[in-house]
Design an enzyme around this catalytic site. Structure first.
Site, PDB file in Angstrom:
ATOM      1  N   SER A 156     -10.281   1.087  -2.975  1.00 50.36           N
ATOM      2  CA  SER A 156     -10.618   0.091  -1.964  1.00 50.36           C
ATOM      3  C   SER A 156     -12.112  -0.231  -2.034  1.00 50.36           C
ATOM      4  O   SER A 156     -12.592  -0.697  -3.067  1.00 50.36           O
ATOM      5  CB  SER A 156     -10.175   0.591  -0.583  1.00 50.36           C
ATOM      6  OG  SER A 156     -10.084  -0.458   0.342  1.00 50.36           O
ATOM      7  N   ASP A 241       0.252  -3.933  -1.534  1.00 51.96           N
ATOM      8  CA  ASP A 241      -1.045  -4.462  -1.117  1.00 51.96           C
ATOM      9  C   ASP A 241      -0.873  -5.931  -0.764  1.00 51.96           C
ATOM     10  O   ASP A 241       0.079  -6.598  -1.221  1.00 51.96           O
ATOM     11  CB  ASP A 241      -2.064  -4.311  -2.259  1.00 51.96           C
ATOM     12  CG  ASP A 241      -2.849  -3.007  -2.196  1.00 51.96           C
ATOM     13  OD1 ASP A 241      -3.407  -2.721  -1.123  1.00 51.96           O
ATOM     14  OD2 ASP A 241      -2.900  -2.287  -3.213  1.00 51.96           O
ATOM     15  N   HIS A 273      -1.316   0.359   0.125  1.00 51.40           N
ATOM     16  CA  HIS A 273      -2.747   0.554  -0.104  1.00 51.40           C
ATOM     17  C   HIS A 273      -3.170   2.022   0.043  1.00 51.40           C
ATOM     18  O   HIS A 273      -4.162   2.445  -0.543  1.00 51.40           O
ATOM     19  CB  HIS A 273      -3.509  -0.303   0.913  1.00 51.40           C
ATOM     20  CG  HIS A 273      -4.976  -0.389   0.685  1.00 51.40           C
ATOM     21  ND1 HIS A 273      -5.542  -1.274  -0.200  1.00 51.40           N
ATOM     22  CD2 HIS A 273      -6.010   0.308   1.236  1.00 51.40           C
ATOM     23  CE1 HIS A 273      -6.858  -1.136  -0.190  1.00 51.40           C
ATOM     24  NE2 HIS A 273      -7.168  -0.171   0.679  1.00 51.40           N
TER      25      HIS A 273
END
Length: 299
Positions: A156, A241, A273
């Protein structure tokens, strides 16, 4: 009602929806997912610290959060591959102290693992974070000059920071690291959209900040070629995602290819995610195996 319609009823904009990873989970609610992510990270880190040789809270700079943890395999040696991990958290949460997901399966195969902390917002700016990540990698290189390769991984926001290292200026840090691979997991590579969502309230990013710290833009304007064109860069995204994370990942992969990098794009099936990174606790997990095959150059 689809997620986007639910969120719009609550007053969210479409951009906020797209950049809210917990809103796209499919097996748990957002709160339970975040709680599970934190719990798995805490437990994995405690197991790692208890089970193997480690050096904890090693300073790579003078600031309070300029610390890293190093976990060694049983056959401890300086001539090891080093896997260096940068946590996510939208540049404003997270810590090395709950991010050692991959330590057990990687050290079991002879890979040293380094988990890095850096100043998060609002205390840290993006420029500072990028500089700290650069500093931490140079520190590993100088401390272990006989390493068999340094492999960077970020999740991320951490994937953004790792990606910024593709064109880092190592001169001022006094060491050019022996970089042998990048694993960029569910990252953000163009920061301009983040300026328009609430997460920027802590970051205080201007347009100039966003452009200067966007790997996508840096690659597009770079005049230099990769130092090592054979260095693999894996751009990885989870099936669940959001579409914006998919777009960002695919466009960054395409920019890498245009820039002469040995890049590949991987969409991992049926993962969101958070699952995409917490599953690194498992030795048979597809991403764990990708990492090991890349490090040990297996086809």
């Amino acid at each position: 009602m689809p997620l986007s319609e639910r969120s719009l009823v609550r007053g969210y904009t479409e951009l906020e929806i797209q950049y809210s990873p917990s809103g796209w989970v499919v097996r748990r609610g957002a709160e339970e997912t975040l709680r599970t992510y934190s719990q798995i990270g805490d437990e994995a880190t405690k197991r790692a610290q208890a089970a193997r040789g480690s050096l904890l809270h090693v300073p790579y700079g003078d600031r309070e959060r300029e610390r890293l943890d190093i976990y060694f395999p049983e056959d401890e040696s300086e001539a090891l591959p080093f896997f260096v991990f940068f946590h996510g958290g939208y540049w404003q949460s997270g810590s090395k102290d709950s991010s050692a997901f991959m330590v057990s399966p990687l050290t079991a195969q002879g890979v040293a693992v380094v988990v890095v902390s850096y100043d998060i917002a609002p205390k840290g700016t993006l420029d500072q974070m990028v500089d700290q990540v650069t500093q931490s990698i140079a520190f590993v290189q100088k401390r272990y000059p006989c390493n068999e390769g340094i492999y960077l991984c970020g999740h991320s926001a951490g994937a953004h920071l790792a990606a910024m290292m593709l064109l880092a200026n190592w001169t001022k840090h006094g060491a050019t690291p022996n970089l042998k691979g990048f694993f960029l997991v569910s990252g953000i590579y163009d920061l301009e959209p983040i300026m328009h969502i609430p997460e920027n309230e802590a970051l205080l990013m201007t347009l100039e900040d966003a452009q200067r710290n966007s790997p996508q833009r840096c690659l597009e304007v770079a005049l230099t070629q990769p130092v090592d064109a054979a260095c693999p860069v894996l751009v990885i995204v989870g099936q669940h995602d959001s579409p914006e994370y998919h777009r960002q990942s695919r466009e960054f992969y395409q920019a890498l290819r245009r820039g002469g990098w040995k890049a590949s794009f991987e969409e991992l099936d049926d993962l969101d995610h958070f699952e995409i990174i917490w599953n690194l606790t498992q030795k048979d997990y597809v991403l764990t195996q990708m990492i090991l095959k890349t490090i040990f150059q297996e086809s």
